[in-house]
Structures are given as C-alpha cells and as structure tokens.
Motif scaffolding. Structure first.
Motif, PDB file in Angstrom:
ATOM      1  N   MET A 133     -17.476  12.035  41.816  1.00 34.67           N
ATOM      2  CA  MET A 133     -17.330  12.684  40.521  1.00 34.67           C
ATOM      3  C   MET A 133     -16.147  13.663  40.527  1.00 34.67           C
ATOM      4  O   MET A 133     -15.370  13.706  39.570  1.00 34.67           O
ATOM      5  CB  MET A 133     -18.612  13.432  40.176  1.00 34.67           C
ATOM      6  CG  MET A 133     -18.474  14.148  38.869  1.00 34.67           C
ATOM      7  SD  MET A 133     -19.980  14.162  37.990  1.00 34.67           S
ATOM      8  CE  MET A 133     -19.568  15.318  36.723  1.00 34.67           C
ATOM      9  N   LYS A 187     -12.911  13.415  38.273  1.00 35.04           N
ATOM     10  CA  LYS A 187     -12.456  14.510  37.412  1.00 35.04           C
ATOM     11  C   LYS A 187     -10.975  14.803  37.670  1.00 35.04           C
ATOM     12  O   LYS A 187     -10.184  14.971  36.741  1.00 35.04           O
ATOM     13  CB  LYS A 187     -13.280  15.782  37.690  1.00 35.04           C
ATOM     14  CG  LYS A 187     -14.540  15.862  36.879  1.00 35.04           C
ATOM     15  CD  LYS A 187     -15.171  17.201  37.142  1.00 35.04           C
ATOM     16  CE  LYS A 187     -16.229  17.534  36.140  1.00 35.04           C
ATOM     17  NZ  LYS A 187     -16.839  18.825  36.425  1.00 35.04           N
ATOM     18  N   ASP A 215     -21.045  18.337  31.672  1.00 37.26           N
ATOM     19  CA  ASP A 215     -20.374  17.130  32.196  1.00 37.26           C
ATOM     20  C   ASP A 215     -21.082  15.841  31.793  1.00 37.26           C
ATOM     21  O   ASP A 215     -20.796  14.773  32.348  1.00 37.26           O
ATOM     22  CB  ASP A 215     -20.314  17.195  33.736  1.00 37.26           C
ATOM     23  CG  ASP A 215     -19.269  18.193  34.210  1.00 37.26           C
ATOM     24  OD1 ASP A 215     -18.326  18.442  33.438  1.00 37.26           O
ATOM     25  OD2 ASP A 215     -19.405  18.721  35.331  1.00 37.26           O
ATOM     26  N   LYS A 225     -21.046  13.728  29.334  1.00 32.51           N
ATOM     27  CA  LYS A 225     -20.287  12.562  28.864  1.00 32.51           C
ATOM     28  C   LYS A 225     -19.752  11.753  30.045  1.00 32.51           C
ATOM     29  O   LYS A 225     -19.860  10.537  30.087  1.00 32.51           O
ATOM     30  CB  LYS A 225     -19.109  13.042  28.017  1.00 32.51           C
ATOM     31  CG  LYS A 225     -19.190  12.606  26.578  1.00 32.51           C
ATOM     32  CD  LYS A 225     -17.916  12.945  25.891  1.00 32.51           C
ATOM     33  CE  LYS A 225     -18.165  13.767  24.669  1.00 32.51           C
ATOM     34  NZ  LYS A 225     -16.939  14.137  23.971  1.00 32.51           N
ATOM     35  N   LEU A 226     -19.203  12.487  31.016  1.00 33.70           N
ATOM     36  CA  LEU A 226     -18.626  11.838  32.188  1.00 33.70           C
ATOM     37  C   LEU A 226     -19.722  11.240  33.058  1.00 33.70           C
ATOM     38  O   LEU A 226     -19.629  10.082  33.505  1.00 33.70           O
ATOM     39  CB  LEU A 226     -17.814  12.869  32.979  1.00 33.70           C
ATOM     40  CG  LEU A 226     -16.912  12.325  34.065  1.00 33.70           C
ATOM     41  CD1 LEU A 226     -15.780  11.513  33.465  1.00 33.70           C
ATOM     42  CD2 LEU A 226     -16.348  13.465  34.898  1.00 33.70           C
ATOM     43  N   ILE A 227     -20.781  12.031  33.301  1.00 26.90           N
ATOM     44  CA  ILE A 227     -21.879  11.569  34.158  1.00 26.90           C
ATOM     45  C   ILE A 227     -22.528  10.338  33.547  1.00 26.90           C
ATOM     46  O   ILE A 227     -22.786   9.341  34.217  1.00 26.90           O
ATOM     47  CB  ILE A 227     -22.920  12.707  34.356  1.00 26.90           C
ATOM     48  CG1 ILE A 227     -22.310  13.800  35.236  1.00 26.90           C
ATOM     49  CG2 ILE A 227     -24.208  12.170  34.964  1.00 26.90           C
ATOM     50  CD1 ILE A 227     -23.157  15.037  35.363  1.00 26.90           C
TER      51      ILE A 227
END
Lengths: 495, 395
Positions: A62, A66, B246, B248-250
């Motif tokens: 992750m 990012k 986070d 949306k990303l997860i």
C-alpha cells in the motif's frame, strides 16, 4: 503354591493382557495426540506468522502504491503542464490563450476547477477570462464577493498562495468558501506590459492533498501565461503597426497611381497639343518660306541689299522653325504610334556610311578623326532605315558639335543575344553628371558654352530615344566632363 | 451485423454528440440501427446530449451511461462521448428500464426489470442479457438476483455499473430521451446471434482465511467473531479514521475475496464504507458463514487476467457451431483496474487488441461493479456481481 489354570483364571489373564495392551495403545495415542496437537500449534503459529508477513506485505504494498500514485500524479501533472504550456504558447491571440487550457489538462494536474481574472484599471474590476468547472450563477456570486485588495496585493508582491502556504486559517476558510473547494493554489499572472491578473485552481475532493510541488507547477503555468500574454500583446502591436503601414502604402500607391494617370493624361494632351499646333504652324511657315524664297530669287524685281539680308535671315529662321516643328511632330507621332515603323533587314555599316557621307564636310572642317569598328556578327539588323539614319545623324552630329578640333569619334558595334549594341564615343567636352538623367527629355539642353553659342531645338536626343524605343531597344549615356561621352543603344538583330 | 462507432472530445455536449453520432451513422450507411449506445464522461451528462440526436433515432432504443473514461480500440478518453450504432438481421432485442430502485428495493426492482424485458421480447430463444445500473446502488447483488428470478438463475447476464470521476457522487444512465439516476437498464438479446463472454480479475488471496459470522446483504457485521472493520485495521495497521481516509485506495486495491467452491476465481467485494459500529458495507452481497480473504492485485496479475479473459473469449467465440467473424468487442472494466494500472491502463487495451486483432473494434467503459457468470467458459455458472473485473462480450 500351585498355580491352578482354570477358565476363570484364564479370563483374568487375558483381560489383564488386553488391559495392558490398551494401556500401551492409550499411552501411544496420548503421545500421538500430544504430538499432533503440537504440530497443529506449530502449523497455526506458522499460519499466523505467514498472516503477519502478509500484513507487512500488504502495508508495504500500500505504501508503495501510494508513493507510485504520487509519482504518477506528478509525472501526469508535468505532462499536463507541458501540454498546456505548448498549447498556450502556440497562440498569439490573447483571447485564445486562456481558452486553450482544457479541463482534462487541469484534471491531470489534480484540480477540477480553475478561474483566471485580469485586472481592468479603468473599470477597477477583475474581468473573468477563464472558467473551468463553475456554472454561470456560481461565477456571479464569486465575482461579487471577490476580495479585490487581497488579489491585487498578491499580484503586487508576485506571490503564489495555496491552502498549504497561507498561514491564516480564516483566510483559507474564506477562500475555500468563496470558490467552494477544499484545496487551492492561486498564482499571479504578471506580464511585463498590459493587464495583469491571477490564476486560481482548486479541488473539492477531500481525499486529495496539495503539495509544494503543486504550488510550483501552478506558479510555472501562471508565469507561462504571463509570458505568452506579453508575446501576444507584442505581436498585436507589431501586427497593428504593420497593418497601418500597409494601409499607408496602399493609400500612397493609390495617390501615386492617380498622379501618374493625371501625368499621362497631361502628357497625352501635351502631345496632342504639340501635334495640333505644329500642323497649324507648318502651313503659314511654308507660305512664309515660299514667299521669302520668291523674294530672294528676285523674281519680283531686284531687292536692295539691306532688304536681301533681312529676307535671308527670315529664310534661315523659317528653316529653323520648320525643323523645330518637324521635330515636335515626329516625336508626337512616334509617341502616339502614328508613324508606322518599317522594319527591314539592313547592313549596319551601310547605314553608317550613308550618314557619314552627309557629315563628311563637318568632320573635315574640324579635322575630327572618325573610326568605325563594326563586328561581323553585328552587321545584320532589322530596322527602319530612315529613322535609324536620323538616330546616327543626331548622335554623330552631337559628337562633332561637342568635340573640339582634331578630336576623335569612334563608332563601335558588337553582338548581344538577340540584339546588337552600338557605342558612339567622342573625346568632347562631356556632360555633367546631373544632366545625364535628363538629357533625353524634350527641350533639355545641357548648359555649356557650345550650346550657348549654337542654336538647337532640344528635341534631337528625345527623338533619338523614341526611335530606339520604337525598335524595342534601349539607349543610355556615360560621360566624364572634359574627357568625352559614349552614347550606347541596342537594336534588333536579324535572326 | 453492421457496427458504427463515433467518438468526439468536443467540450460542448450538443456539438460532441452530434459529431460522434454522424461519425457512427456514416459507418452503417443507410441501414436503420436496432439499438444506439451512448457512453460519456460524467460532465457530458446533460439533457442536451440525448435531445440532440433523438429526432434522428425516434423509435430506436437509446441506452448508455456515464463513465470515468471511455475506451475505443487502444485509446482511453477521459473526456468525450462515444456513440455505438448496431444494425442486426434476425436478432431479437428487448429493452427494459426500472427507476426508483431505492424506494422499490433492489430485489423487487430487479424482478420488475426482468418482467419488462420478457414482456417486450418476441422470441423463444433468449441468449443473454446486458445490464447497466446506477454505480452508487448499495444492493447491486439484490438487483441481479431479482433479474435472475425472472430470467433464470443460470441465465448469462453481463454488464456494469455507471461511474463518475472517482468521486462516487453521482452516476448517470441514458435511456431514450432521459438521463436517469437510481435506475437500471437491461437489454435481452436472442436469435441468430454469435456471442461469447469472458471475465477475470487477477486479484490474488493473501494471508489466512476468515469467517464471516454475521452478515446481511451487503453489510458485514462480524468477521472471526469481531467487528468486521478490525480485519482491515489489523492488516493495514490503521485506526478507523485513517482507514476511512484511505478507503478509496484500500477498497480498490485490497478488496475482500469470497471463496466459492468449484469456481475459478474468488468473488471480490469492494468495501464501500465503514459504519460507526465497525460494520463494513460492501458493493455486493457477502453470504453469512462464507470464507473470506484479503485480496491483493498487481499490474502484472491484472494484465495477465486480461490476457486470459481475452484468450478465453476468442476460443469460445470461434468454437461456436456456426462460425462467423467477430464484429465487435464490448468491455466493462472496473475503475479499480484503471486506478491500479494508471498510466499503463492503455496496455490492457493493447493486450486485447493484440490477441483479437486490431481490425475488430473494441469499445468499453469503466465501471463501479460488473456482472458476469463466474464460470464464463461454460456459461453454466451463475452470474454474480463483481468488482475489480474486466468483462468481455464478443459479438
């Protein structure tokens, strides 16, 4: 003691044996269970460890995602900046500079909304020049509530402000409220000349973050816009100046054309006038000459000497006047095309010799040495013989007139492509430089002692020029004072 | 079959639709199309878009939706309008729409949609259904279930949910002259039709299995006897606040995977939101008692899945009894794939084109959820609601 084996005892023994076996099996099973339990615990621990490793893996993944996302955003933003810069700088029209910024560019830079304003000094107001992402009614409200002083100060200081660089929370809030966004960057647009302004970009996406890099990118974009505005304005100025110049040239050309037309009309009228007057003059002149000749012949009785002398003067002046009138008539006829040229093949040397025969006396009188150098390839010419003779008579006559005694005259000819060139060179008094340009004009006479003494019409060279031009040739003169002159002209060759 | 495709990136919706429409119209010459599809980036969702071309279409059904980006052959267009006109002989088609899904309930709405499709269908042979629904529907699985109640539980349904610019604020559906939200549109196809379907996601399980102890529809209350959110808290070492930030990303990169016995791929579920009590709301149902795992995707696995799906599509199409040429490939690709692949998103399209041939037009949209039969190879698998997937339909 005696062991008695009876059925009861046998059962006991077997049972005992089975119990022992079972105990052994039980112990074994217990051992195995214990071992299995240990293995399960081990396995569970391994799974837990793997799971823990998975967590680390996910967390790292992750973080990497990012970072990659950030990097991607920056690369995309840089590409977008590059594209905008290229598009913005490709126009030199001030109105098109802002319209070339598209919402896809802006989105790639991480923003969805953008506005640009330019300050109008006269109206003391900001004029909207770019709108991406706002509806008309939203714009009205923004324009009304815009804190002019803040933006003018920003422009004056040349500073870029953003939701990360502005320290006052209340100011950030008021900007966010005004533009209805969460994050913003505002950068002044500062061209060197003309109207200045500012560029605002913003996003209402809370999940986005603004970095120093974003601020720098928008600053670069605003600078680029400023430079392009300068270029566009400079171009417009140059273009306007050029337009004005073109307009002036056009006007002047028009004036000159009108003047030329007028001159041509006047010239035509002049020729017609000369022609008419010459005709009118010729009839009485012929009569005067006729009567003078009759009187001089004393056919009407003897005349006293004084009367005879006066009559001879009348006769001579009449001859001069007739020459003048004839010259004028010839010029106007050639000019108006009334004299039809009869072009026929001739030998140049033959024409020259015929002319020289006429002029032999004058040459002899002044002891002038005349030589001719006619090249073989320049012999055959296509000319009007009578007219060409007049050319030679005039030019050789002038050469004799202005060449002192014992001087030299050379007639030289040579071939060009489709023409021949004739040079008549003398060792005479020469022509002043300022007269060279006008010598072929009508009635022009070079101011020199000879001309002051000898009378002339001032039409000779003008007539020569027209005859040569009627042959589609050119005539020009080169001269040096006190050294001599060379008159050169071209004539058509027989092909 | 004749296919006309037009695309325009003009800023003005009315100008863009006109340009795209006439580009498409020219390609099918004077034939009257059976159906018109319109896909656009969200900012084009204006009534002008449909009104402008309606006079030219009249009784021809117009179907479409908003999307994060349109793809056409090997290019992705973040802003623009695509018009697809299809003209077919011997093919039966019926179109249905259901509105106000939230009010009616997804299951009932799905049934209503199925009923309408069948009512309008004039043929005994039904081949497959195509579904477009609002991308922000909470109970997409229920809608699908309702539709299956009417069309048959094993009836192949393919489709996807409309998307916006990853803001999850509003997605739009286009139906004839209307722009709709909280709705779903379906098309039932049948007759002399050659088609094949395929689907893959490429996400892989990571870590140990977990059991969903308490769940209802798309809401998971407890996993391993603990509030469901704790699973994500533990795996990502984040508290609730950070997770929400986070999310949306997860949600896009690390969905939940449901293990289904006998199926090739895990069934993926995006986490839509985290409730205050620690429950998770997913995009699609999660059955109580199911075994779930955290899933992870990489660009490589994602692109490999695309390759596999395309090869499968090709193999299925050309193994059909009456062989024909492939006229069009339509694709629904998850927005998560776009997020994961980022600048390499066009690579996914290149893979498809390379395998199928560049002369076969490929068009598609990015979706907030996809529908496809899990075992697409045999068409016998039940259609499920998916996330992170690419669904391919060849005609």
């Amino acid at each position: 003691m005696e062991l008695i084996l009876n059925p009861y005892n046998l059962v006991l023994v077997v049972a005992g044996f089975i119990i022992v076996v079972l105990i052994v099996i039980l112990i074994n099973n217990l051992e195995r269970t214990k071992q299995l339990r240990n293995e399960i615990i081990q396995l569970k621990r391994t799974i837990d460890e793997i799971d823990l490793q998975s967590r680390t893996l996910i967390q790292t993944d992750m973080e990497l995602n990012k970072i990659q996302d950030e990097l991607n955003k920056k690369i995309i933003a840089l590409y977008a900046l590059h594209r905008i810069s290229r598009q913005v700088s490709s126009t030199l029209d001030e109105n098109k500079i802002f319209s070339s910024i598209e919402n896809s560019h802006l989105e790639d830079m991480g923003f969805e909304k953008a506005l640009a304003f330019l300050w109008d000094d006269k109206k003391e107001n900001f004029e909207l020049v770019l709108n991406i992402g706002y509806e008309d009614k939203e714009i009205d409200s923004i324009v009304k509530r815009l804190d002019k002083d803040f933006y003018l100060k920003l422009m004056q200081e040349g500073k870029t402000a953003s939701s990360i660089s502005v320290s006052e929370e209340t100011l950030i809030k008021s900007i966010c409220d005004l533009f209805n966004i969460y994050f913003f960057v505002i950068s002044p647009i500062l061209p060197k000349e003309g109207r200045k302004g500012f560029l605002f970009v913003g996003t209402d996406d809370l999940s986005k973050t603004i970095t120093q890099g974003d601020e720098d990118l928008i600053n670069i974009l605003a600078n680029q816009i400023g430079q392009t505005l300068d270029n566009a304005r400079l171009f417009e100025k140059t273009w306007l100046a050029q337009q004005e110049l073109e307009k002036k040239v056009e006007e002047r050309t028009k004036q000159l054309s009108t003047a030329l037309e007028e001159i041509q009309a006047i010239s035509k009228r002049k020729s017609e006038f000369i022609s008419a007057v010459s005709h009118e003059l010729r009839t009485p002149l012929t009569s005067i000459k006729g009567y003078a000749s009759i009187l001089l012949a004393e056919k009407l009785g003897n005349l006293p000497l004084a009367v005879k002398e006066r009559l001879e003067k009348i006769n001579r002046h009449t001859d001069e006047l007739v020459n003048l009138v004839n010259g004028l008539l010839d010029i106007s006829r050639i000019e108006s095309g009334k004299i039809a040229m009869k072009f026929e093949p001739y030998k140049l040397s033959q024409i020259i010799n015929e002319v020289l025969d006429l002029m032999g006396v004058q040459l002899k009188e002044k002891e002038i040495q005349l030589t001719t150098e006619i090249s073989a390839d320049s012999e055959d010419i296509l000319v009007d013989c009578e007219q060409l003779k007049r050319v030679f008579i005039n030019l050789i006559g002038n050469a004799i007139k202005f060449t002192p005694s014992k001087g030299k005259i050379t007639i030289k000819s040579f071939s060009l492509d489709h023409q021949i060139q004739v040079d008549i060179t003398d060792t005479g008094i020469g022509i002043p430089q300022d007269s060279l340009q006008v010598i072929f004009e009508e009635f022009y006479r070079v101011d020199n002692p000879i001309n002051q003494q000898v009378k002339g019409t001032g039409l000779g060279l003008s007539l020569v020029k027209r005859i040569i031009e009627a042959h589609r040739g050119k005539i020009w003169v080169k001269s040096k004072l006190n050294e001599g002159s060379t008159f050169s002209f071209t004539l058509p060759k027989v092909i | 079959m004749q296919v006309g495709i037009g695309i325009s990136t003009k800023n003005e919706p009315s100008l863009a639709i006109e340009e795209a429409f006439w580009q498409a119209k020219i390609q099918i010459s004077s034939s009257k199309p059976n159906v018109c599809f319109i896909f656009s980036s969200p900012e084009f969702a204006s009534p002008l878009l449909l009104k402008k071309i309606y006079p030219y279409l009249l009784d021809i059904p117009v179907v479409g939706c908003s999307t994060l980006a349109i793809f056409y052959n090997s290019h992705i267009y973040r802003h623009g309008v695509l018009v697809l006109l299809i003209q077919m002989e011997g093919v039966n088609l019926s179109v249905g729409v259901v509105k106000e899904i939230k009010k009616k309930g997804s299951l009932i709405a799905g049934e209503e949609l199925g009923k309408e499709l069948l009512k309008n269908f004039k043929s005994s042979q039904r081949d497959f259904a195509m579904l477009f629904c609002d991308g922000l529907l909470d109970e997409g699985s229920q809608l699908l279930r309702g539709l299956q109640e009417r069309l048959g539980t094993s009836f192949p349904i393919v489709g996807g949910s409309a998307s916006d610019n990853l803001r999850f604020l509003k997605t739009y559906l286009y139906f004839n002259k209307e722009i709709l939200t909280d709705s779903a549109i379906a098309l039932l196809w049948g007759g002399k039709l050659n088609f094949s379907l395929s689907f893959r996601h490429g996400w892989k399980p990571v870590g140990k299995s977990h059991t969903v102890n308490e769940a209802k529809g798309n809401l998971i209350k407890k996993i391993d006897q603990k509030p469901a959110v704790e699973l994500y808290q533990e795996y990502f070492a984040k508290d609730n606040f950070e997770l929400k930030k986070d999310l949306k990303l997860i949600s896009s990169l690390y969905p939940l995977g449901i293990y289904l016995e006998g199926e090739q791929e895990y069934l993926l579920r995006n986490i839509r939101s985290i409730q205050d009590d620690g429950s998770l709301i997913c995009q699609g149902d999660v059955p109580e008692g199911s075994t779930v795992k955290i899933m992870i995707g990489t660009k490589q696995t994602c692109l490999l899945a695309t390759r596999e799906a395309t090869e499968e599509l090709k193999e299925n199409f050309f193994s059909l009894p009456y062989k024909k040429k492939m006229d069009l490939v339509f694709s629904w690709s998850s927005t998560s794939r776009y997020i994961l692949l980022k600048r390499e998103a066009e690579e996914e399209l290149n893979i498809i084109q390379k395998i199928l041939g560049e002369n076969i037009p490929l068009i598609g949209i990015y979706t907030y959820g996809e529908q496809a039969p899990l075992k697409a190879i045999t068409y016998q698998g039940k259609t499920h609601f998916h996330n992170q997937s690419i669904v391919l339909l060849a005609l």
